[in-house]
Scaffold this active site. Structure first.
Site, PDB file in Angstrom:
ATOM      1  N   ARG A 177       0.811  -1.236   0.000  1.00 52.79           N
ATOM      2  CA  ARG A 177       0.000   0.000   0.000  1.00 52.79           C
ATOM      3  C   ARG A 177       0.839   1.279   0.000  1.00 52.79           C
ATOM      4  NH1 ARG A 177      -2.245  -3.367  -1.637  1.00 52.79           N
ATOM      5  NH2 ARG A 177      -4.008  -4.524  -0.814  1.00 52.79           N
ATOM      6  N   SER A 225     -10.820  -0.271   3.196  1.00 52.74           N
ATOM      7  CA  SER A 225     -10.087  -0.632   4.413  1.00 52.74           C
ATOM      8  C   SER A 225      -9.458   0.605   5.032  1.00 52.74           C
ATOM      9  CB  SER A 225      -8.984  -1.641   4.091  1.00 52.74           C
ATOM     10  OG  SER A 225      -9.571  -2.845   3.668  1.00 52.74           O
ATOM     11  N   GLU A 295      -4.476   3.139   6.624  1.00 49.71           N
ATOM     12  CA  GLU A 295      -4.276   2.947   5.182  1.00 49.71           C
ATOM     13  C   GLU A 295      -4.788   4.191   4.443  1.00 49.71           C
ATOM     14  OE1 GLU A 295      -5.293  -0.877   3.458  1.00 49.71           O
ATOM     15  OE2 GLU A 295      -5.929   0.075   1.593  1.00 49.71           O
TER      16      GLU A 295
HETATM   17  C1  LIG Z   1     -15.365   0.192  -1.276  1.00 49.98           C
HETATM   18  C2  LIG Z   1     -13.875   0.327  -1.391  1.00 49.98           C
HETATM   19  C3  LIG Z   1     -13.093  -0.801  -1.574  1.00 49.98           C
HETATM   20  C4  LIG Z   1     -11.699  -0.701  -1.681  1.00 49.98           C
HETATM   21  N1  LIG Z   1     -10.976  -1.845  -1.871  1.00 49.98           N
HETATM   22  C5  LIG Z   1      -9.622  -1.750  -1.982  1.00 49.98           C
HETATM   23  C6  LIG Z   1      -8.834  -2.935  -2.195  1.00 49.98           C
HETATM   24  O1  LIG Z   1      -9.330  -4.054  -2.280  1.00 49.98           O
HETATM   25  N2  LIG Z   1      -7.504  -2.783  -2.301  1.00 49.98           N
HETATM   26  C7  LIG Z   1      -6.897  -1.568  -2.221  1.00 49.98           C
HETATM   27  O2  LIG Z   1      -5.676  -1.509  -2.362  1.00 49.98           O
HETATM   28  N3  LIG Z   1      -7.615  -0.443  -2.030  1.00 49.98           N
HETATM   29  C8  LIG Z   1      -8.955  -0.506  -1.907  1.00 49.98           C
HETATM   30  N4  LIG Z   1      -9.684   0.635  -1.709  1.00 49.98           N
HETATM   31  C9  LIG Z   1      -8.974   1.927  -1.579  1.00 49.98           C
HETATM   32  C10 LIG Z   1      -8.812   2.723  -2.880  1.00 49.98           C
HETATM   33  O3  LIG Z   1      -9.807   2.375  -3.830  1.00 49.98           O
HETATM   34  C11 LIG Z   1      -7.423   2.558  -3.503  1.00 49.98           C
HETATM   35  O4  LIG Z   1      -6.396   2.963  -2.627  1.00 49.98           O
HETATM   36  C12 LIG Z   1      -7.315   3.390  -4.799  1.00 49.98           C
HETATM   37  O5  LIG Z   1      -6.157   3.005  -5.474  1.00 49.98           O
HETATM   38  C13 LIG Z   1      -7.264   4.885  -4.574  1.00 49.98           C
HETATM   39  O6  LIG Z   1      -7.399   5.549  -5.822  1.00 49.98           O
HETATM   40  P1  LIG Z   1      -8.105   6.983  -5.920  1.00 49.98           P
HETATM   41  O7  LIG Z   1      -8.056   7.436  -7.329  1.00 49.98           O
HETATM   42  O8  LIG Z   1      -9.434   6.944  -5.294  1.00 49.98           O
HETATM   43  O9  LIG Z   1      -7.094   7.852  -5.040  1.00 49.98           O
HETATM   44  P2  LIG Z   1      -7.431   9.004  -4.000  1.00 49.98           P
HETATM   45  O10 LIG Z   1      -8.165   8.442  -2.836  1.00 49.98           O
HETATM   46  O11 LIG Z   1      -8.031  10.153  -4.704  1.00 49.98           O
HETATM   47  O12 LIG Z   1      -5.943   9.370  -3.536  1.00 49.98           O
HETATM   48  C14 LIG Z   1      -5.131   8.424  -2.858  1.00 49.98           C
HETATM   49  C15 LIG Z   1      -3.693   8.939  -2.844  1.00 49.98           C
HETATM   50  O13 LIG Z   1      -3.193   8.967  -4.173  1.00 49.98           O
HETATM   51  C16 LIG Z   1      -2.848  10.293  -4.563  1.00 49.98           C
HETATM   52  N5  LIG Z   1      -3.239  10.433  -5.983  1.00 49.98           N
HETATM   53  C17 LIG Z   1      -4.440  10.174  -6.548  1.00 49.98           C
HETATM   54  N6  LIG Z   1      -4.377  10.349  -7.878  1.00 49.98           N
HETATM   55  C18 LIG Z   1      -3.106  10.732  -8.163  1.00 49.98           C
HETATM   56  C19 LIG Z   1      -2.398  11.073  -9.359  1.00 49.98           C
HETATM   57  N7  LIG Z   1      -2.992  11.056 -10.562  1.00 49.98           N
HETATM   58  N8  LIG Z   1      -1.101  11.428  -9.267  1.00 49.98           N
HETATM   59  C20 LIG Z   1      -0.465  11.454  -8.060  1.00 49.98           C
HETATM   60  N9  LIG Z   1      -1.076  11.159  -6.900  1.00 49.98           N
HETATM   61  C21 LIG Z   1      -2.375  10.788  -6.956  1.00 49.98           C
HETATM   62  C22 LIG Z   1      -3.597  11.199  -3.621  1.00 49.98           C
HETATM   63  O14 LIG Z   1      -2.925  12.434  -3.460  1.00 49.98           O
HETATM   64  C23 LIG Z   1      -3.572  10.372  -2.339  1.00 49.98           C
HETATM   65  O15 LIG Z   1      -2.341  10.492  -1.673  1.00 49.98           O
HETATM   66  C24 LIG Z   1     -11.078   0.564  -1.603  1.00 49.98           C
HETATM   67  C25 LIG Z   1     -11.870   1.713  -1.441  1.00 49.98           C
HETATM   68  C26 LIG Z   1     -13.253   1.604  -1.334  1.00 49.98           C
HETATM   69  C27 LIG Z   1     -14.074   2.841  -1.175  1.00 49.98           C
END
Ligand SMILES: Cc1cc2nc3c(=O)[nH]c(=O)nc-3n(C[C@H](O)[C@H](O)[C@H](O)COP(=O)(O)OP(=O)(O)OC[C@H]3O[C@@H](n4cnc5c(N)ncnc54)[C@H](O)[C@@H]3O)c2cc1C
Length: 306
Positions: A177, A225, A295
Protein backbone atom coordinates in the site's frame (compact mmCIF):
# COMPACT_ATOMS: atom_id res chain seq x y z
CA UNK A 1 4.90 30.95 -8.13
CA UNK A 2 2.05 32.73 -6.35
CA UNK A 3 -1.57 31.64 -6.13
CA UNK A 4 -2.55 34.82 -8.01
CA UNK A 5 -0.37 33.79 -10.97
CA UNK A 6 -1.96 30.35 -11.00
CA UNK A 7 -5.47 31.83 -10.84
CA UNK A 8 -4.72 34.19 -13.70
CA UNK A 9 -3.31 31.47 -15.96
CA UNK A 10 -5.85 28.77 -15.08
CA UNK A 11 -8.95 30.90 -15.74
CA UNK A 12 -12.07 28.69 -15.79
CA UNK A 13 -10.02 25.63 -14.79
CA UNK A 14 -9.63 27.10 -11.28
CA UNK A 15 -12.42 27.21 -8.68
CA UNK A 16 -11.89 28.99 -5.36
CA UNK A 17 -13.39 27.34 -2.26
CA UNK A 18 -14.39 24.25 -4.20
CA UNK A 19 -16.00 21.25 -2.44
CA UNK A 20 -13.29 18.72 -1.59
CA UNK A 21 -14.96 16.28 0.82
CA UNK A 22 -17.63 15.70 -1.82
CA UNK A 23 -14.88 14.34 -4.08
CA UNK A 24 -14.13 11.52 -1.65
CA UNK A 25 -16.11 8.31 -1.25
CA UNK A 26 -16.59 8.97 2.49
CA UNK A 27 -18.29 12.21 1.47
CA UNK A 28 -17.11 14.17 4.51
CA UNK A 29 -14.66 17.04 4.80
CA UNK A 30 -14.51 20.64 3.74
CA UNK A 31 -13.45 22.72 0.79
CA UNK A 32 -10.24 23.43 -1.10
CA UNK A 33 -8.87 26.95 -1.13
CA UNK A 34 -8.41 26.48 -4.87
CA UNK A 35 -9.28 23.52 -7.11
CA UNK A 36 -7.55 23.24 -10.48
CA UNK A 37 -9.08 20.76 -12.92
CA UNK A 38 -6.69 19.81 -15.68
CA UNK A 39 -8.70 18.60 -18.63
CA UNK A 40 -6.00 17.14 -20.88
CA UNK A 41 -2.25 16.69 -21.38
CA UNK A 42 -2.22 19.87 -23.52
CA UNK A 43 -3.82 21.77 -20.64
CA UNK A 44 -1.20 20.38 -18.24
CA UNK A 45 1.54 21.64 -20.55
CA UNK A 46 -0.10 25.08 -20.58
CA UNK A 47 -0.51 25.25 -16.80
CA UNK A 48 2.81 23.61 -15.91
CA UNK A 49 4.74 26.85 -15.23
CA UNK A 50 2.09 28.03 -12.74
CA UNK A 51 1.96 24.63 -11.00
CA UNK A 52 5.70 24.43 -10.46
CA UNK A 53 7.23 25.56 -7.19
CA UNK A 54 3.92 26.85 -5.81
CA UNK A 55 4.13 28.70 -2.50
CA UNK A 56 1.19 26.76 -0.99
CA UNK A 57 0.69 23.00 -0.39
CA UNK A 58 -0.63 20.86 -3.24
CA UNK A 59 -2.90 17.82 -3.09
CA UNK A 60 -3.77 15.59 -6.03
CA UNK A 61 -7.20 14.00 -5.75
CA UNK A 62 -8.14 11.00 -7.87
CA UNK A 63 -11.46 9.26 -7.24
CA UNK A 64 -11.12 10.00 -3.53
CA UNK A 65 -11.59 6.37 -2.49
CA UNK A 66 -8.61 6.33 -0.16
CA UNK A 67 -8.64 9.91 1.08
CA UNK A 68 -10.08 11.42 4.22
CA UNK A 69 -10.00 15.23 4.25
CA UNK A 70 -10.61 17.38 7.31
CA UNK A 71 -13.61 19.65 7.82
CA UNK A 72 -13.02 23.33 7.09
CA UNK A 73 -10.72 24.60 4.37
CA UNK A 74 -7.68 22.85 2.89
CA UNK A 75 -5.25 25.73 2.72
CA UNK A 76 -3.68 24.94 -0.62
CA UNK A 77 -4.28 23.89 -4.20
CA UNK A 78 -6.09 20.69 -5.09
CA UNK A 79 -5.38 19.25 -8.53
CA UNK A 80 -7.76 16.87 -10.31
CA UNK A 81 -7.39 15.30 -13.75
CA UNK A 82 -10.22 15.43 -16.30
CA UNK A 83 -11.56 13.29 -19.14
CA UNK A 84 -8.49 13.85 -21.32
CA UNK A 85 -6.61 11.59 -18.92
CA UNK A 86 -9.02 8.65 -19.08
CA UNK A 87 -7.96 6.85 -22.25
CA UNK A 88 -7.31 3.10 -22.46
CA UNK A 89 -5.42 1.45 -25.32
CA UNK A 90 -3.23 -1.60 -25.88
CA UNK A 91 -0.94 -3.22 -28.40
CA UNK A 92 0.52 -6.69 -28.80
CA UNK A 93 4.21 -7.30 -28.33
CA UNK A 94 4.81 -11.01 -28.87
CA UNK A 95 3.02 -12.86 -26.06
CA UNK A 96 2.55 -9.76 -23.97
CA UNK A 97 0.03 -6.95 -24.25
CA UNK A 98 1.27 -3.48 -23.46
CA UNK A 99 -1.60 -1.44 -21.99
CA UNK A 100 -1.65 2.32 -21.65
CA UNK A 101 -4.16 3.78 -19.16
CA UNK A 102 -4.82 7.41 -18.32
CA UNK A 103 -4.36 8.26 -14.65
CA UNK A 104 -7.98 9.43 -14.27
CA UNK A 105 -9.44 6.16 -15.59
CA UNK A 106 -11.25 4.02 -12.99
CA UNK A 107 -9.77 0.56 -12.35
CA UNK A 108 -13.13 -1.28 -12.60
CA UNK A 109 -13.78 0.24 -16.04
CA UNK A 110 -10.38 -0.89 -17.28
CA UNK A 111 -10.70 -4.34 -15.67
CA UNK A 112 -13.98 -4.97 -17.48
CA UNK A 113 -12.87 -3.64 -20.85
CA UNK A 114 -9.63 -5.61 -20.77
CA UNK A 115 -11.23 -8.89 -19.70
CA UNK A 116 -13.99 -8.49 -22.31
CA UNK A 117 -11.24 -8.19 -24.93
CA UNK A 118 -9.34 -11.24 -23.67
CA UNK A 119 -6.51 -9.21 -22.18
CA UNK A 120 -5.95 -10.99 -18.88
CA UNK A 121 -4.17 -10.38 -15.59
CA UNK A 122 -6.14 -7.34 -14.40
CA UNK A 123 -9.43 -8.97 -13.33
CA UNK A 124 -8.54 -8.54 -9.62
CA UNK A 125 -8.84 -4.74 -10.00
CA UNK A 126 -12.56 -4.77 -10.79
CA UNK A 127 -13.54 -4.27 -7.14
CA UNK A 128 -11.20 -1.37 -6.38
CA UNK A 129 -13.02 1.92 -6.99
CA UNK A 130 -9.92 4.09 -7.51
CA UNK A 131 -8.20 5.73 -10.47
CA UNK A 132 -4.97 4.51 -12.04
CA UNK A 133 -3.15 7.49 -10.53
CA UNK A 134 -4.28 6.71 -6.98
CA UNK A 135 -3.78 2.99 -7.51
CA UNK A 136 -0.14 3.42 -8.53
CA UNK A 137 0.58 5.77 -5.61
CA UNK A 138 -1.06 3.32 -3.17
CA UNK A 139 0.05 0.08 -4.87
CA UNK A 140 -3.60 -0.95 -4.66
CA UNK A 141 -4.31 -4.67 -4.66
CA UNK A 142 -6.65 -7.47 -3.75
CA UNK A 143 -7.85 -10.93 -4.83
CA UNK A 144 -4.26 -12.05 -5.38
CA UNK A 145 -3.17 -9.12 -7.51
CA UNK A 146 -1.55 -5.74 -6.96
CA UNK A 147 -0.37 -2.86 -9.13
CA UNK A 148 3.28 -3.77 -8.46
CA UNK A 149 2.77 -7.04 -10.39
CA UNK A 150 1.48 -5.41 -13.57
CA UNK A 151 2.88 -1.87 -13.79
CA UNK A 152 5.79 -1.49 -16.19
CA UNK A 153 6.08 2.31 -15.90
CA UNK A 154 4.24 5.51 -15.01
CA UNK A 155 4.38 8.90 -16.67
CA UNK A 156 4.88 11.39 -13.83
CA UNK A 157 4.78 15.19 -13.86
CA UNK A 158 6.83 16.77 -11.08
CA UNK A 159 5.44 19.84 -9.33
CA UNK A 160 9.03 20.58 -8.32
CA UNK A 161 10.69 20.59 -11.75
CA UNK A 162 7.68 21.29 -13.97
CA UNK A 163 8.61 18.42 -16.28
CA UNK A 164 7.22 14.96 -17.01
CA UNK A 165 9.21 11.79 -17.19
CA UNK A 166 8.59 8.12 -17.64
CA UNK A 167 9.46 6.31 -14.40
CA UNK A 168 9.98 2.55 -14.74
CA UNK A 169 8.53 0.24 -12.09
CA UNK A 170 12.05 -0.26 -10.69
CA UNK A 171 12.03 3.44 -9.79
CA UNK A 172 8.61 3.34 -8.07
CA UNK A 173 9.66 1.24 -5.03
CA UNK A 174 6.31 -0.50 -4.65
CA UNK A 175 5.60 -1.99 -1.24
CA UNK A 176 2.45 -2.86 0.73
CA UNK A 177 0.00 0.00 0.00
CA UNK A 178 2.78 2.46 -0.79
CA UNK A 179 5.25 3.58 -3.43
CA UNK A 180 8.04 6.09 -3.92
CA UNK A 181 5.58 8.65 -5.33
CA UNK A 182 5.10 11.72 -3.14
CA UNK A 183 2.85 14.76 -2.94
CA UNK A 184 5.19 16.44 -5.45
CA UNK A 185 4.25 13.92 -8.15
CA UNK A 186 1.32 13.86 -10.55
CA UNK A 187 0.82 10.53 -12.31
CA UNK A 188 -0.66 11.19 -15.75
CA UNK A 189 -0.62 7.74 -17.35
CA UNK A 190 0.36 4.19 -16.52
CA UNK A 191 1.79 1.37 -18.64
CA UNK A 192 0.84 -2.21 -17.73
CA UNK A 193 2.21 -5.50 -19.01
CA UNK A 194 -0.56 -8.11 -19.37
CA UNK A 195 -1.10 -11.19 -21.54
CA UNK A 196 -3.56 -12.50 -24.11
CA UNK A 197 -5.93 -15.08 -22.59
CA UNK A 198 -9.40 -16.54 -22.41
CA UNK A 199 -12.02 -13.75 -22.38
CA UNK A 200 -14.76 -16.05 -21.07
CA UNK A 201 -12.67 -17.18 -18.09
CA UNK A 202 -11.66 -13.58 -17.39
CA UNK A 203 -15.29 -12.44 -17.46
CA UNK A 204 -16.26 -15.21 -15.02
CA UNK A 205 -13.44 -14.12 -12.69
CA UNK A 206 -14.68 -10.52 -12.85
CA UNK A 207 -18.24 -11.57 -12.02
CA UNK A 208 -17.04 -13.70 -9.09
CA UNK A 209 -15.00 -10.85 -7.63
CA UNK A 210 -17.91 -8.42 -7.92
CA UNK A 211 -20.23 -10.96 -6.24
CA UNK A 212 -17.68 -11.62 -3.46
CA UNK A 213 -17.41 -7.90 -2.74
CA UNK A 214 -21.20 -7.48 -2.61
CA UNK A 215 -21.44 -10.32 -0.09
CA UNK A 216 -18.47 -9.45 2.08
CA UNK A 217 -18.15 -5.67 2.02
CA UNK A 218 -20.66 -3.04 3.08
CA UNK A 219 -22.15 -0.47 0.69
CA UNK A 220 -22.76 3.18 1.54
CA UNK A 221 -20.26 5.97 2.06
CA UNK A 222 -16.86 4.58 3.10
CA UNK A 223 -13.24 4.54 1.99
CA UNK A 224 -12.57 0.81 1.95
CA UNK A 225 -10.09 -0.63 4.41
CA UNK A 226 -9.24 1.99 7.01
CA UNK A 227 -6.16 0.35 8.55
CA UNK A 228 -3.33 -1.56 6.93
CA UNK A 229 -2.99 -5.20 7.85
CA UNK A 230 -0.19 -5.70 10.38
CA UNK A 231 2.72 -8.03 9.52
CA UNK A 232 0.73 -10.98 10.80
CA UNK A 233 -3.06 -11.26 10.82
CA UNK A 234 -5.70 -8.91 9.57
CA UNK A 235 -6.71 -5.48 10.86
CA UNK A 236 -10.38 -6.44 10.52
CA UNK A 237 -9.98 -9.48 12.78
CA UNK A 238 -8.15 -7.45 15.44
CA UNK A 239 -10.88 -4.79 15.40
CA UNK A 240 -13.60 -7.42 15.62
CA UNK A 241 -11.76 -9.23 18.45
CA UNK A 242 -11.62 -5.92 20.33
CA UNK A 243 -15.42 -5.91 20.27
CA UNK A 244 -15.59 -2.85 18.05
CA UNK A 245 -18.06 -3.92 15.38
CA UNK A 246 -20.82 -1.30 15.46
CA UNK A 247 -18.77 1.14 17.59
CA UNK A 248 -19.89 4.68 16.85
CA UNK A 249 -18.68 8.28 17.12
CA UNK A 250 -21.24 10.80 15.91
CA UNK A 251 -22.23 9.90 12.35
CA UNK A 252 -19.47 7.31 11.82
CA UNK A 253 -19.56 3.65 12.84
CA UNK A 254 -17.55 0.47 12.39
CA UNK A 255 -19.28 -1.81 9.88
CA UNK A 256 -20.98 -4.94 11.22
CA UNK A 257 -20.13 -6.72 7.98
CA UNK A 258 -16.40 -5.93 7.79
CA UNK A 259 -14.74 -4.45 10.88
CA UNK A 260 -12.02 -2.64 8.90
CA UNK A 261 -14.62 -0.47 7.17
CA UNK A 262 -16.02 2.73 8.68
CA UNK A 263 -19.45 3.70 7.39
CA UNK A 264 -20.28 7.37 7.26
CA UNK A 265 -23.83 8.69 7.63
CA UNK A 266 -25.06 11.66 5.64
CA UNK A 267 -24.45 14.73 7.80
CA UNK A 268 -21.45 13.21 9.62
CA UNK A 269 -18.22 15.18 9.90
CA UNK A 270 -14.67 14.20 9.05
CA UNK A 271 -13.92 14.80 12.74
CA UNK A 272 -16.36 11.97 13.61
CA UNK A 273 -14.52 9.56 11.30
CA UNK A 274 -11.06 10.41 12.56
CA UNK A 275 -12.20 10.31 16.21
CA UNK A 276 -13.56 6.79 15.58
CA UNK A 277 -10.24 5.84 13.97
CA UNK A 278 -8.41 7.03 17.10
CA UNK A 279 -10.82 5.04 19.32
CA UNK A 280 -10.31 1.88 17.24
CA UNK A 281 -6.54 2.24 17.08
CA UNK A 282 -6.22 2.86 20.83
CA UNK A 283 -8.59 0.01 21.80
CA UNK A 284 -6.80 -2.47 19.52
CA UNK A 285 -3.46 -1.38 20.99
CA UNK A 286 -4.81 -2.11 24.47
CA UNK A 287 -6.43 -5.45 23.64
CA UNK A 288 -3.79 -6.94 21.33
CA UNK A 289 -0.68 -4.78 21.60
CA UNK A 290 -0.77 -4.15 17.85
CA UNK A 291 -0.33 -0.60 16.61
CA UNK A 292 -2.65 -0.25 13.62
CA UNK A 293 -1.57 2.23 10.98
CA UNK A 294 -3.94 4.16 8.75
CA UNK A 295 -4.28 2.95 5.18
CA UNK A 296 -6.32 6.06 4.40
CA UNK A 297 -4.43 9.17 3.38
CA UNK A 298 -5.43 11.73 6.02
CA UNK A 299 -5.30 15.35 4.91
CA UNK A 300 -5.46 18.34 7.25
CA UNK A 301 -6.10 16.60 10.59
CA UNK A 302 -2.94 17.68 12.42
CA UNK A 303 -3.68 17.17 16.15
CA UNK A 304 -6.86 15.15 15.56
CA UNK A 305 -4.77 12.11 14.47
CA UNK A 306 -2.04 12.03 17.12
C1 LIG B 1 -15.36 0.19 -1.28
C2 LIG B 1 -13.87 0.33 -1.39
C3 LIG B 1 -13.09 -0.80 -1.57
C4 LIG B 1 -11.70 -0.70 -1.68
N1 LIG B 1 -10.98 -1.84 -1.87
C5 LIG B 1 -9.62 -1.75 -1.98
C6 LIG B 1 -8.83 -2.94 -2.19
O1 LIG B 1 -9.33 -4.05 -2.28
N2 LIG B 1 -7.50 -2.78 -2.30
C7 LIG B 1 -6.90 -1.57 -2.22
O2 LIG B 1 -5.68 -1.51 -2.36
N3 LIG B 1 -7.61 -0.44 -2.03
C8 LIG B 1 -8.96 -0.51 -1.91
N4 LIG B 1 -9.68 0.63 -1.71
C9 LIG B 1 -8.97 1.93 -1.58
C10 LIG B 1 -8.81 2.72 -2.88
O3 LIG B 1 -9.81 2.37 -3.83
C11 LIG B 1 -7.42 2.56 -3.50
O4 LIG B 1 -6.40 2.96 -2.63
C12 LIG B 1 -7.31 3.39 -4.80
O5 LIG B 1 -6.16 3.01 -5.47
C13 LIG B 1 -7.26 4.89 -4.57
O6 LIG B 1 -7.40 5.55 -5.82
P1 LIG B 1 -8.11 6.98 -5.92
O7 LIG B 1 -8.06 7.44 -7.33
O8 LIG B 1 -9.43 6.94 -5.29
O9 LIG B 1 -7.09 7.85 -5.04
P2 LIG B 1 -7.43 9.00 -4.00
O10 LIG B 1 -8.17 8.44 -2.84
O11 LIG B 1 -8.03 10.15 -4.70
O12 LIG B 1 -5.94 9.37 -3.54
C14 LIG B 1 -5.13 8.42 -2.86
C15 LIG B 1 -3.69 8.94 -2.84
O13 LIG B 1 -3.19 8.97 -4.17
C16 LIG B 1 -2.85 10.29 -4.56
N5 LIG B 1 -3.24 10.43 -5.98
C17 LIG B 1 -4.44 10.17 -6.55
N6 LIG B 1 -4.38 10.35 -7.88
C18 LIG B 1 -3.11 10.73 -8.16
C19 LIG B 1 -2.40 11.07 -9.36
N7 LIG B 1 -2.99 11.06 -10.56
N8 LIG B 1 -1.10 11.43 -9.27
C20 LIG B 1 -0.46 11.45 -8.06
N9 LIG B 1 -1.08 11.16 -6.90
C21 LIG B 1 -2.37 10.79 -6.96
C22 LIG B 1 -3.60 11.20 -3.62
O14 LIG B 1 -2.92 12.43 -3.46
C23 LIG B 1 -3.57 10.37 -2.34
O15 LIG B 1 -2.34 10.49 -1.67
C24 LIG B 1 -11.08 0.56 -1.60
C25 LIG B 1 -11.87 1.71 -1.44
C26 LIG B 1 -13.25 1.60 -1.33
C27 LIG B 1 -14.07 2.84 -1.18
Amino acid sequence: VSLADLLALAGDAATPRAPLGARTTSRVGGVARLLVEISSPAELARLAPALTGLEVPLLVVGLGSNLLVADGEYDGVVVALGAGFAELSWREDGDTIIVSAGAALALPVAARRLSDAGVVGFEWAVGIPGSFGGAVVMNAGGHGGQMADVVAAAEVFSFQTGTSRCRPASDLAFRYRASALTAHDLVTSVTLTLTRGDAEAAKVAVREIVAWRRTNQPGGANAGSVFMNPQTGSAGQLIEAAGLKGARVGGAHVSDKHANFILVDAGASAADVVALMVLVRDRVRTTSGVNLESELRLVGFAGQWP
